[in-house]
Every structure is written in structure tokens, then in C-alpha cells.
Design a protein around this motif. Structure first.
Motif, PDB file in Angstrom:
ATOM      1  N   TYR A   4       0.830  -1.293   0.229  1.00 54.84           N
ATOM      2  CA  TYR A   4      -0.058  -0.179  -0.126  1.00 54.84           C
ATOM      3  C   TYR A   4       0.876   1.353  -0.006  1.00 54.84           C
ATOM      4  O   TYR A   4       1.748   1.245   0.614  1.00 54.84           O
ATOM      5  N   GLN A   5       0.340   2.167  -0.900  1.00 56.25           N
ATOM      6  CA  GLN A   5       1.123   3.317  -0.781  1.00 56.25           C
ATOM      7  C   GLN A   5       0.338   4.621  -0.630  1.00 56.25           C
ATOM      8  O   GLN A   5      -0.944   4.384  -0.966  1.00 56.25           O
ATOM      9  N   THR A   6       0.801   5.662  -0.302  1.00 56.36           N
ATOM     10  CA  THR A   6       0.082   7.042  -0.012  1.00 56.36           C
ATOM     11  C   THR A   6       0.725   8.173  -0.837  1.00 56.36           C
ATOM     12  O   THR A   6       1.909   8.209  -0.913  1.00 56.36           O
ATOM     13  N   GLN A   7      -0.155   9.190  -1.111  1.00 56.29           N
ATOM     14  CA  GLN A   7       0.685  10.355  -1.692  1.00 56.29           C
ATOM     15  C   GLN A   7       1.210  11.151  -0.610  1.00 56.29           C
ATOM     16  O   GLN A   7       1.904  12.149  -0.695  1.00 56.29           O
ATOM     17  N   VAL A   8       0.881  10.800   0.940  1.00 59.85           N
ATOM     18  CA  VAL A   8       1.461  11.875   1.924  1.00 59.85           C
ATOM     19  C   VAL A   8       2.994  11.622   2.123  1.00 59.85           C
ATOM     20  O   VAL A   8       3.459  10.472   2.201  1.00 59.85           O
ATOM     21  N   LYS A   9       3.836  12.595   1.804  1.00 60.47           N
ATOM     22  CA  LYS A   9       5.167  12.357   1.901  1.00 60.47           C
ATOM     23  C   LYS A   9       5.559  12.027   3.334  1.00 60.47           C
ATOM     24  O   LYS A   9       5.181  12.519   4.365  1.00 60.47           O
ATOM     25  N   LYS A  44       1.707  15.706   8.834  1.00 63.51           N
ATOM     26  CA  LYS A  44       1.882  15.323   7.632  1.00 63.51           C
ATOM     27  C   LYS A  44       0.776  15.337   6.536  1.00 63.51           C
ATOM     28  O   LYS A  44       0.675  15.325   5.484  1.00 63.51           O
ATOM     29  N   ALA A  48      -0.353  17.738   2.938  1.00 63.84           N
ATOM     30  CA  ALA A  48      -0.513  16.801   1.857  1.00 63.84           C
ATOM     31  C   ALA A  48      -2.007  17.443   1.282  1.00 63.84           C
ATOM     32  O   ALA A  48      -2.327  17.261   0.252  1.00 63.84           O
TER      33      ALA A  48
END
Length: 57
Positions: A4-9, A44, A48
Motif C-alpha cells: 500500500y502506498q499513499t501520496q503523503v510524503k 504530514k 498533503a
């Protein structure tokens, strides 16, 4: 949640754990470390958000 990935750096597993514990009712004020990390994790996410959404919060 593998892969799983998120766009939050810089949002990682620790952020998820701290937010989850806070959501379960583990009170941040009882732990300075939990309080600090929960605050960082929330910041964080807020960073975003689009500027228009940030102003509403």
C-alpha cells in the motif's frame, strides 16, 4: 496492506500506528512520545491537503 502506498510524503508505518492508537482511545497526554508522534503524523496529512482544504481546518 502489503504494497500500500499513499501520496503523503514521509508517511510510514509508525504514523499509522500512532494514529491508530490515538483513534482507539490511547490518550496522547499520558505519553509525551505518543503525543509528539501523533501530532507529527497529523501534520504530514494536513500538509498533503490542497491549500483550500487546509484553510478550512
Amino acid at each position: 496492506m502489503e504494497g500500500y502506498q499513499t501520496q503523503v510524503k514521509h508517511f510510514d508505518k509508525e504514523d499509522i500506528v500512532y494514529l491508530f492508537l490515538n483513534g482507539m482511545g490511547v490518550k496522547a497526554e499520558k505519553s509525551r512520545i505518543l503525543d509528539k508522534h501523533t501530532d507529527i503524523s497529523l501534520k504530514k496529512i494536513l500538509k498533503a491537503l490542497p491549500d483550500t482544504r487546509q484553510k478550512r481546518l
